[in-house]
Design an enzyme around this catalytic site. Structure first.
Site, PDB file in Angstrom:
ATOM      1  N   VAL A  14      15.434  -4.545  17.434  1.00  0.00           N
ATOM      2  CA  VAL A  14      15.605  -3.975  18.766  1.00  0.00           C
ATOM      3  C   VAL A  14      14.647  -2.813  18.992  1.00  0.00           C
ATOM      4  O   VAL A  14      13.937  -2.746  19.993  1.00  0.00           O
ATOM      5  CB  VAL A  14      17.059  -3.511  18.977  1.00  0.00           C
ATOM      6  CG1 VAL A  14      17.208  -2.808  20.328  1.00  0.00           C
ATOM      7  CG2 VAL A  14      18.014  -4.687  18.874  1.00  0.00           C
ATOM      8  N   ASP A  32      12.649   5.782  11.347  1.00  0.00           N
ATOM      9  CA  ASP A  32      13.486   4.882  10.559  1.00  0.00           C
ATOM     10  C   ASP A  32      13.714   5.516   9.192  1.00  0.00           C
ATOM     11  O   ASP A  32      12.803   6.140   8.632  1.00  0.00           O
ATOM     12  CB  ASP A  32      12.817   3.514  10.385  1.00  0.00           C
ATOM     13  CG  ASP A  32      13.815   2.420  10.038  1.00  0.00           C
ATOM     14  OD1 ASP A  32      14.113   1.593  10.917  1.00  0.00           O
ATOM     15  OD2 ASP A  32      14.310   2.409   8.899  1.00  0.00           O
ATOM     16  N   CYS A 270      24.988 -10.277  16.632  1.00  0.00           N
ATOM     17  CA  CYS A 270      25.513 -10.111  17.993  1.00  0.00           C
ATOM     18  C   CYS A 270      26.724 -10.999  18.244  1.00  0.00           C
ATOM     19  O   CYS A 270      27.850 -10.522  18.267  1.00  0.00           O
ATOM     20  CB  CYS A 270      24.422 -10.406  19.024  1.00  0.00           C
ATOM     21  SG  CYS A 270      23.116  -9.174  19.082  1.00  0.00           S
TER      22      CYS A 270
END
Length: 432
Positions: A14, A32, A270
């Protein structure tokens, strides 16, 4: 939009595509916690395959554009100090579930702590991670307040714009999918919407509140989960009746408003996860969601069902099950994508092993080291010809389309089972 400086927290499926698109217009720092991820991106390589090398190279900056006036580009880092000059923080970290299917907000809380350390007056923190309604303001904002020492909606503001990335999909990319936006105040909502409209060619939908935006996201995938559960149940019924499920769906699909869902394994980060977030919140409000959880139970058991169907076919053909060699083609959660998160293909392997079957896994898209680390499973580089008593097409990678699957079978009675319903009828012995 003036003086926009963006920090994207989490550079996965994403975060990276989003950071790349924003970097075409604004100074962006991508953060990150995995140093190996930062190093590969600095080399111009994206192991998720969401951003190609040429595109990544076109926006990568050698120095931090947040520190340079009138600049743009993407600087990637694992150092918190490098994102301190941002005034918009976008959190795109995973929101998984634990082994009991309970929501795990730890990555979200840790990301909020990171942002809280560098938050300054007037900043906006936007969350994209899938959560249950209320999570942004009830779980994340208090962390921001505690760490930063500032007051929500006075010193800093929040927004929520749920991600709609479809891993591996090169057609429906981030800018081509309409974006839901929201903010903690009317002014913050307008700023969030303006920010996304600057890159989203498909347009935006400004929700009336953060909770509405959160709820919209969590039902998108819950709806798909329930619909897939329905056709999975149809497949189990029609298999018993000796009716081809795909032929039934094709016939029913001739009606203009029939929804074209197909049976299969439901994994990923998801569809196989989001319904549990909604169910958890519903139960906190004293409501036990029956349809949502029934769909989840059915879909979570499809791996076991596939394995049992393969075993039944083997027995019907007088093939010895215990000690049999079975090849499973595909281990990722979807086709033509390296993502193995929450893949339900592993359920087929686990169930076959309960029967004493020796399972070989071949997947040209999956990283063998990741599969080993996440699931303690080994992948083979190439299938062994003429060795398998059964072959299961679990994932419809394009690489499998031209494969002569029958040549991998040990005998004429060997079973070929098509989970994805992509092989011709004369090439298989059973399918979901």
């Amino acid at each position: 939009m003036n003086n926009v400086k963006i920090a994207v927290i989490g550079l996965g499926y994403v975060g990276l595509p989003l950071a790349v698109e924003f970097a075409r217009k604004f100074p962006v720092a991508g953060f990150d916690i995995k140093q190996e991820r930062i190093e590969e991106l600095r080399r111009g390589c994206d192991s998720t395959l969401e951003v190609d090398a040429e595109t990544l190279a076109s926006v990568l900056a050698a120095s931090n554009p947040l520190n340079v006036a009138d600049s743009k580009g993407l600087f990637v880092t694992s150092a918190i100090a490098e994102i301190a000059n941002a005034n918009i923080y976008i959190v795109t970290v995973p929101t998984p579930t634990d082994r009991h299917n309970r929501p795990v907000l730890t990555p979200l809380v840790r990301a909020s702590e990171t942002v809280g350390r560098v938050l300054e007056k007037g900043d906006i923190v936007i969350y994209e991670s899938t959560v249950y309604p209320g999570a942004t303001e009830e779980d994340c904002v208090p962390v921001l307040e505690e760490v930063s020492g500032m007051v929500f909606n006075e010193d800093f503001f929040a927004g929520y714009s749920p991600e709609r990335i479809n891993p591996g999909d090169k057609e429906h990319t981030v800018t081509k999918i309409k974006k839901v936006t929201s903010g903690s105040t009317p002014e913050a909502a307008r700023k969030v919407d303006d920010l996304y409209r600057s890159i989203i060619t498909a347009g935006t939908h400004l929700a009336s509140s953060i909770r509405v935006a959160e709820a919209a996201k969590v039902i998108e995938n819950s709806q798909r989960d329930i619909n897939i559960a329905f056709v999975n149940e149809l497949a189990m019924i029609f298999n018993r009746m000796g009716i081809d499920t795909l032929e039934v769906l094709e016939a029913a699909g001739s009606k203009w408003n029939f929804l074209p869902f197909r049976p299969g394994l439901v994994g990923g980060h998801c569809i196989g996860v989001d319904p549990y977030y909604l169910a958890q919140k519903a139960q906190e409000y004293g409501y036990h969601p029956e349809i949502i959880l029934a769909g989840r139970r059915l879909n979570d058991n499809m791996g076991k069902y596939v394995a049992s169907e393969v075993v039944k076919l083997m027995i019907s053909r007088d093939l010895k099950v215990k000690g049999a060699r079975v090849l499973m083609l595909g281990i990722t959660f979807k086709e033509n994508c390296p993502d193995i998160r929450n893949t339900r293909a592993v359920d087929i392997v686990a169930e076959l092993r309960q029967y004493g079957v020796e399972v070989h896994i071949h997947d040209p898209w999956a990283n063998p080291e990741e599969v080993r680390h996440e699931y303690s499973l080994e992948c083979i580089e190439e299938p062994c010809g003429d060795k398998y008593d059964a072959v299961i097409l679990a994932v419809a990678h394009k690489a499998f389309a031209d494969m002569d699957i029958r040549s991998l079978c040990s005998c004429r009675n060997a079973v070929v089972y098509d989970v994805k319903g992509v092989l011709p009828n004369d090439a298989i012995d059973g399918r979901l």
